[in-house]
Design a protein around this motif. Structure first.
Motif, PDB file in Angstrom:
ATOM      1  N   MET A   1       0.847  -1.167   0.000  1.00  0.00           N
ATOM      2  CA  MET A   1       0.000   0.000   0.000  1.00  0.00           C
ATOM      3  C   MET A   1       0.896   1.235   0.000  1.00  0.00           C
ATOM      4  O   MET A   1       1.716   1.406   0.892  1.00  0.00           O
ATOM      5  CB  MET A   1      -0.892  -0.035   1.243  1.00  0.00           C
ATOM      6  N   TYR A   2       0.742   2.057  -1.004  1.00  0.00           N
ATOM      7  CA  TYR A   2       1.560   3.262  -1.106  1.00  0.00           C
ATOM      8  C   TYR A   2       1.285   4.188   0.076  1.00  0.00           C
ATOM      9  O   TYR A   2       0.142   4.360   0.489  1.00  0.00           O
ATOM     10  CB  TYR A   2       1.244   3.983  -2.414  1.00  0.00           C
ATOM     11  N   ASN A   3       2.353   4.759   0.617  1.00  0.00           N
ATOM     12  CA  ASN A   3       2.201   5.720   1.712  1.00  0.00           C
ATOM     13  C   ASN A   3       3.429   6.623   1.775  1.00  0.00           C
ATOM     14  O   ASN A   3       4.435   6.376   1.121  1.00  0.00           O
ATOM     15  CB  ASN A   3       1.981   4.998   3.042  1.00  0.00           C
ATOM     16  N   VAL A   4       3.310   7.671   2.581  1.00  0.00           N
ATOM     17  CA  VAL A   4       4.405   8.629   2.735  1.00  0.00           C
ATOM     18  C   VAL A   4       4.937   8.638   4.170  1.00  0.00           C
ATOM     19  O   VAL A   4       5.477   9.639   4.633  1.00  0.00           O
ATOM     20  CB  VAL A   4       3.970  10.050   2.289  1.00  0.00           C
ATOM     21  N   VAL A   5       4.815   7.517   4.868  1.00  0.00           N
ATOM     22  CA  VAL A   5       5.263   7.431   6.255  1.00  0.00           C
ATOM     23  C   VAL A   5       6.756   7.731   6.365  1.00  0.00           C
ATOM     24  O   VAL A   5       7.171   8.524   7.221  1.00  0.00           O
ATOM     25  CB  VAL A   5       4.924   6.055   6.877  1.00  0.00           C
ATOM     26  N   ILE A  32       7.059  -0.828  11.515  1.00  0.00           N
ATOM     27  CA  ILE A  32       7.333   0.411  10.792  1.00  0.00           C
ATOM     28  C   ILE A  32       8.017   0.102   9.461  1.00  0.00           C
ATOM     29  O   ILE A  32       7.661   0.663   8.416  1.00  0.00           O
ATOM     30  CB  ILE A  32       8.190   1.383  11.636  1.00  0.00           C
ATOM     31  N   ILE A  33       8.974  -0.808   9.487  1.00  0.00           N
ATOM     32  CA  ILE A  33       9.659  -1.212   8.249  1.00  0.00           C
ATOM     33  C   ILE A  33       8.648  -1.745   7.239  1.00  0.00           C
ATOM     34  O   ILE A  33       8.665  -1.363   6.070  1.00  0.00           O
ATOM     35  CB  ILE A  33      10.744  -2.274   8.544  1.00  0.00           C
ATOM     36  N   GLY A  38       5.390  -0.592   2.124  1.00  0.00           N
ATOM     37  CA  GLY A  38       4.113  -0.728   1.432  1.00  0.00           C
ATOM     38  C   GLY A  38       3.293  -1.922   1.846  1.00  0.00           C
ATOM     39  O   GLY A  38       2.305  -2.248   1.186  1.00  0.00           O
ATOM     40  N   GLY A  39       3.688  -2.572   2.940  1.00  0.00           N
ATOM     41  CA  GLY A  39       2.922  -3.709   3.423  1.00  0.00           C
ATOM     42  C   GLY A  39       1.559  -3.286   3.952  1.00  0.00           C
ATOM     43  O   GLY A  39       1.333  -2.129   4.286  1.00  0.00           O
ATOM     44  N   ASN A  40       0.665  -4.226   4.011  1.00  0.00           N
ATOM     45  CA  ASN A  40      -0.661  -3.947   4.553  1.00  0.00           C
ATOM     46  C   ASN A  40      -0.565  -3.648   6.036  1.00  0.00           C
ATOM     47  O   ASN A  40       0.312  -4.156   6.734  1.00  0.00           O
ATOM     48  CB  ASN A  40      -1.592  -5.132   4.330  1.00  0.00           C
ATOM     49  N   THR A  41      -1.488  -2.836   6.506  1.00  0.00           N
ATOM     50  CA  THR A  41      -1.536  -2.506   7.915  1.00  0.00           C
ATOM     51  C   THR A  41      -2.988  -2.433   8.355  1.00  0.00           C
ATOM     52  O   THR A  41      -3.903  -2.507   7.532  1.00  0.00           O
ATOM     53  CB  THR A  41      -0.780  -1.189   8.211  1.00  0.00           C
ATOM     54  N   THR A  42      -3.196  -2.296   9.630  1.00  0.00           N
ATOM     55  CA  THR A  42      -4.551  -2.265  10.168  1.00  0.00           C
ATOM     56  C   THR A  42      -5.136  -0.857  10.088  1.00  0.00           C
ATOM     57  O   THR A  42      -4.401   0.135  10.023  1.00  0.00           O
ATOM     58  CB  THR A  42      -4.568  -2.713  11.637  1.00  0.00           C
ATOM     59  N   ALA A  43      -6.451  -0.792  10.156  1.00  0.00           N
ATOM     60  CA  ALA A  43      -7.127   0.510  10.193  1.00  0.00           C
ATOM     61  C   ALA A  43      -6.701   1.274  11.441  1.00  0.00           C
ATOM     62  O   ALA A  43      -6.512   2.494  11.392  1.00  0.00           O
ATOM     63  CB  ALA A  43      -8.641   0.316  10.172  1.00  0.00           C
ATOM     64  N   GLU A  44      -6.519   0.556  12.535  1.00  0.00           N
ATOM     65  CA  GLU A  44      -6.081   1.193  13.779  1.00  0.00           C
ATOM     66  C   GLU A  44      -4.719   1.865  13.588  1.00  0.00           C
ATOM     67  O   GLU A  44      -4.512   3.004  14.024  1.00  0.00           O
ATOM     68  CB  GLU A  44      -6.000   0.157  14.904  1.00  0.00           C
ATOM     69  N   MET A  45      -3.797   1.200  12.906  1.00  0.00           N
ATOM     70  CA  MET A  45      -2.467   1.774  12.694  1.00  0.00           C
ATOM     71  C   MET A  45      -2.547   2.966  11.736  1.00  0.00           C
ATOM     72  O   MET A  45      -1.846   3.964  11.930  1.00  0.00           O
ATOM     73  CB  MET A  45      -1.504   0.716  12.148  1.00  0.00           C
TER      74      MET A  45
END
Length: 78
Positions: A1-5, A32-33, A38-45
């Protein structure tokens, strides 16, 4: 999943290591890594990261994915 973290984490405003961000969020550095890669994460995170960086989660996640899928879908309709 694309993100800018990673970009936000390394920005002048935050300037954090992966470990520092992990501690602040109460997760492992491995989490965090995974998110930064771009790994999947939870809605909570997703919500935790939005709150931590004081941004709407949509500004951190999905921006590229959504724009790309809308563009792709638009081409199919035409």
């Amino acid at each position: 999943m694309y993100n800018v973290v990673k970009y936000l984490r390394l920005s002048k405003e935050f300037d954090l290591t992966q470990e520092e961000l992990a501690i602040a969020l109460g997760v492992s550095r491995h989490t965090i890594i995974s998110i930064e890669k771009g790994g999947n994460t939870t809605a909570e995170m997703v919500l935790k990261l939005g709150h931590f960086f004081d941004k709407d989660p949509r500004e951190i996640f999905f921006t590229h994915d959504v724009a790309h899928s809308l563009h792709r879908d638009k081409r199919k309709v035409i």
